[in-house]
Design an enzyme around this catalytic site. Sequence first.
Site, PDB file in Angstrom:
ATOM      1  N   LYS A  61       0.885  -1.182   0.000  1.00 32.51           N
ATOM      2  CA  LYS A  61       0.000   0.000   0.000  1.00 32.51           C
ATOM      3  C   LYS A  61       0.913   1.220   0.000  1.00 32.51           C
ATOM      4  O   LYS A  61       1.389   1.668   1.033  1.00 32.51           O
ATOM      5  CB  LYS A  61      -0.886  -0.020   1.266  1.00 32.51           C
ATOM      6  CG  LYS A  61      -2.219   0.708   1.149  1.00 32.51           C
ATOM      7  CD  LYS A  61      -2.117   2.190   0.836  1.00 32.51           C
ATOM      8  CE  LYS A  61      -1.692   3.026   1.999  1.00 32.51           C
ATOM      9  NZ  LYS A  61      -1.472   4.462   1.615  1.00 32.51           N
TER      10      LYS A  61
ATOM     11  N   GLU B 145      -0.515   7.490  -0.949  1.00 32.76           N
ATOM     12  CA  GLU B 145      -1.524   7.961  -1.912  1.00 32.76           C
ATOM     13  C   GLU B 145      -1.053   9.222  -2.647  1.00 32.76           C
ATOM     14  O   GLU B 145      -1.657   9.625  -3.636  1.00 32.76           O
ATOM     15  CB  GLU B 145      -2.870   8.199  -1.213  1.00 32.76           C
ATOM     16  CG  GLU B 145      -2.889   9.287  -0.157  1.00 32.76           C
ATOM     17  CD  GLU B 145      -2.429   8.812   1.233  1.00 32.76           C
ATOM     18  OE1 GLU B 145      -1.526   7.962   1.314  1.00 32.76           O
ATOM     19  OE2 GLU B 145      -2.965   9.326   2.227  1.00 32.76           O
TER      20      GLU B 145
ATOM     21  N   SER C  36       5.433   8.487   9.386  1.00 27.05           N
ATOM     22  CA  SER C  36       5.601   9.381  10.535  1.00 27.05           C
ATOM     23  C   SER C  36       5.452   8.603  11.847  1.00 27.05           C
ATOM     24  O   SER C  36       4.826   7.532  11.878  1.00 27.05           O
ATOM     25  CB  SER C  36       4.558  10.493  10.465  1.00 27.05           C
ATOM     26  OG  SER C  36       3.271   9.917  10.479  1.00 27.05           O
TER      27      SER C  36
ATOM     28  N   CYS D 161      13.994  11.137   5.855  1.00 29.92           N
ATOM     29  CA  CYS D 161      14.033  10.777   7.284  1.00 29.92           C
ATOM     30  C   CYS D 161      15.450  10.799   7.799  1.00 29.92           C
ATOM     31  O   CYS D 161      15.675  10.779   9.002  1.00 29.92           O
ATOM     32  CB  CYS D 161      13.426   9.405   7.490  1.00 29.92           C
ATOM     33  SG  CYS D 161      14.406   8.126   6.725  1.00 29.92           S
TER      34      CYS D 161
HETATM   35  P1  NAD Z   1       2.597   9.226   6.894  1.00 28.64           P
HETATM   36  O1  NAD Z   1       2.795   8.580   8.220  1.00 28.64           O
HETATM   37  O2  NAD Z   1       1.640  10.344   6.787  1.00 28.64           O
HETATM   38  O3  NAD Z   1       2.119   8.137   5.811  1.00 28.64           O
HETATM   39  C1  NAD Z   1       2.802   6.920   5.630  1.00 28.64           C
HETATM   40  C2  NAD Z   1       1.811   5.854   5.156  1.00 28.64           C
HETATM   41  O4  NAD Z   1       0.807   5.677   6.159  1.00 28.64           O
HETATM   42  C3  NAD Z   1       1.078   6.232   3.869  1.00 28.64           C
HETATM   43  O5  NAD Z   1       0.975   5.090   3.058  1.00 28.64           O
HETATM   44  C4  NAD Z   1      -0.290   6.709   4.359  1.00 28.64           C
HETATM   45  O6  NAD Z   1      -1.313   6.459   3.440  1.00 28.64           O
HETATM   46  C5  NAD Z   1      -0.492   5.910   5.627  1.00 28.64           C
HETATM   47  N1  NAD Z   1      -1.246   6.648   6.653  1.00 28.64           N
HETATM   48  C6  NAD Z   1      -1.222   7.981   6.878  1.00 28.64           C
HETATM   49  N2  NAD Z   1      -2.017   8.302   7.922  1.00 28.64           N
HETATM   50  C7  NAD Z   1      -2.548   7.139   8.369  1.00 28.64           C
HETATM   51  C8  NAD Z   1      -3.448   6.814   9.429  1.00 28.64           C
HETATM   52  N3  NAD Z   1      -3.936   7.743  10.231  1.00 28.64           N
HETATM   53  N4  NAD Z   1      -3.772   5.522   9.611  1.00 28.64           N
HETATM   54  C9  NAD Z   1      -3.264   4.560   8.814  1.00 28.64           C
HETATM   55  N5  NAD Z   1      -2.417   4.817   7.788  1.00 28.64           N
HETATM   56  C10 NAD Z   1      -2.051   6.082   7.568  1.00 28.64           C
HETATM   57  O7  NAD Z   1       4.062   9.652   6.391  1.00 28.64           O
HETATM   58  P2  NAD Z   1       4.427  10.487   5.074  1.00 28.64           P
HETATM   59  O8  NAD Z   1       3.999  11.884   5.257  1.00 28.64           O
HETATM   60  O9  NAD Z   1       4.017   9.737   3.852  1.00 28.64           O
HETATM   61  O10 NAD Z   1       6.030  10.381   5.144  1.00 28.64           O
HETATM   62  C11 NAD Z   1       6.835  11.258   5.889  1.00 28.64           C
HETATM   63  C12 NAD Z   1       7.176  10.693   7.244  1.00 28.64           C
HETATM   64  O11 NAD Z   1       7.809   9.419   7.091  1.00 28.64           O
HETATM   65  C13 NAD Z   1       8.176  11.532   8.020  1.00 28.64           C
HETATM   66  O12 NAD Z   1       7.795  11.553   9.370  1.00 28.64           O
HETATM   67  C14 NAD Z   1       9.498  10.782   7.838  1.00 28.64           C
HETATM   68  O13 NAD Z   1      10.454  10.993   8.854  1.00 28.64           O
HETATM   69  C15 NAD Z   1       9.022   9.376   7.822  1.00 28.64           C
HETATM   70  N6  NAD Z   1       9.964   8.489   7.149  1.00 28.64           N
HETATM   71  C16 NAD Z   1      10.681   7.647   7.922  1.00 28.64           C
HETATM   72  C17 NAD Z   1      11.602   6.809   7.321  1.00 28.64           C
HETATM   73  C18 NAD Z   1      12.410   5.867   8.152  1.00 28.64           C
HETATM   74  O14 NAD Z   1      13.051   5.014   7.573  1.00 28.64           O
HETATM   75  N7  NAD Z   1      12.403   5.947   9.473  1.00 28.64           N
HETATM   76  C19 NAD Z   1      11.790   6.836   5.936  1.00 28.64           C
HETATM   77  C20 NAD Z   1      11.017   7.709   5.177  1.00 28.64           C
HETATM   78  C21 NAD Z   1      10.095   8.537   5.797  1.00 28.64           C
END
Ligand code: NAD
Length: 504
Positions: A181, A184, A234, A289
């Site tokens: 998944k 989006e 996140s 990240c």
């Molecule tokens: P996000 O958490 O908003 O989304 C990540 C995934 O979770 C997406 O597929 C999204 O559709 C899904 N999602 C979002 N909200 C959700 C919810 N309430 N319930 C269930 N699923 C949900 O993250 P983002 O904005 O796409 O990415 C940026 C974040 O990712 C930053 O915080 C960054 O630090 C982190 N990140 C971490 C790493 C790592 O390896 N630690 C790598 C890349 C990005």
Amino acid sequence: MSGLEGVAPSRILHWVNGQTAAATSGRSGPVMNPASGETVAELGFASAADVDRAVEAAASAGHEWRATALSRRSEILFRFRELVARNRGRIAELIVRENGKTMNDALGEVARGLENVEFACGIPHLLKGGYTEQASRGVDVYQIRQPLGVVAGITPFNFPGMVPLWMLANAIACGNAFVLKPSEKTPSASMYLAELLQEAGLPDGVLNVVHGDKAAVDRILEHPRIKAVSFVGSTPVARYIYETATRNGKRVQALGGAKNHMLVLPDADIEMAADAAVSAGYGAAGERCMAISVVLAVGSVADALIAAIRARMSRIKVGPGSDADSEMGPLITREHRDRVAAQLDRAAEQGATVAVDGRKDPATNRKGFFLAPSLIDHVKPGMQCYDQEIFGPVLSVVRVKDYAEAIGLINENPFGNGTAIFTQNGGAARQFQFDVEVGMVGINVPIPVPVAYYSFGGWKSSLFGDLHMYGPEGVQFYTRAKVVTSRWPDPAASKVDLGFPQVR
Ligand code: NAD
């Protein structure tokens, strides 16, 4: 001519059992080009029933896939490796279009993802177990690792190609079937990777892609046939994924956000440290990240370092990732850009000095979601710009008096993803490596993303779960151990013995 003909439809569908499938939820969302602010495609969001269909396809393809010879799996992955390498430009163009990063950066992302496929090509070696002959008289003991079954991955917007490859290469190589998944906001690279895997010979159903939001994720977290969930995103969502999926009996690795500190000791080469701070702070508009978010300047180093950083900032070319001379692209959405920009006002209100305000740079007024690089000086813990992950092109400088104060700050921070030290003193660097409570450490290396034959993962609120992602720990995550105790005695010597088995 764009390289996207035929691979970037205006309506993006799921990928189930080797073909596209429409979403049935009746819900959809726009996929935007952050450099123009325009909608480039419409994405149908999965209903629970759509997820169920993908899981069913995975479960039925998984039986045969698990039985497929390791050398055959390896051969398919090797062909996939060749296809990704040959089409890296197209994958990068999809990433640039939906994420906004520069072409050069997107190509770098694909190259790092490719490393994971190369690692997974060695799966016959990676799955070798252990064998002990004569553990007891005439008794041999051996351990094998077997796939889990159907596993799922949920990925973020900022690495639309690399993070899916972190997960799916090992998961599939180990003999699992995978349901992905993607974000989006950046769904197309995953769809193209699915097509390339099919072209490489992966049987239909072994990889499925469903799109959507929380509704799709929640179904994945509760689906009884899904045995493990890999997540990158996140921290609040990572925590939710971990708690929900483990409650439902699944194995989970949930990687979260970050606040990466770069420590600059007084003996560091200032020019090199400034190059690193600017590259790691503003590359990909700070949407990594492993980006450097905080520079800890020890003692007298601060003024010279800040001057060197400012000189470099003024030369950064901000523009659409599709322009060959752009060095930094836009942020992912208008809302995110505005949230990041608001950090600058809040920092000033809380007593920090906004040394460079990117909002005043004309590049910020471009069409799309741009914000030029910003620098905040005299930052302290307790200020919002220090306490929160900003995930944008904003670098904070904290002036500290000595190493002890610096290491205290890093270790007290709730995140523990990456960190770096800049020094010419090997002993100081070694002490830092020993002391620091962070999962990935750079010594004169600002973005220490491990190569694919190590594993990636932070500590504390940057990772929930026991195993890091990809590399050897990835193979461990996607398999479970079985230990066999075996003997072939002469039936004539057999007798009843109610005692507990002991070594003889
Ligand atoms: P996000 O958490 O908003 O989304 C990540 C995934 O979770 C997406 O597929 C999204 O559709 C899904 N999602 C979002 N909200 C959700 C919810 N309430 N319930 C269930 N699923 C949900 O993250 P983002 O904005 O796409 O990415 C940026 C974040 O990712 C930053 O915080 C960054 O630090 C982190 N990140 C971490 C790493 C790592 O390896 N630690 C790598 C890349 C990005």
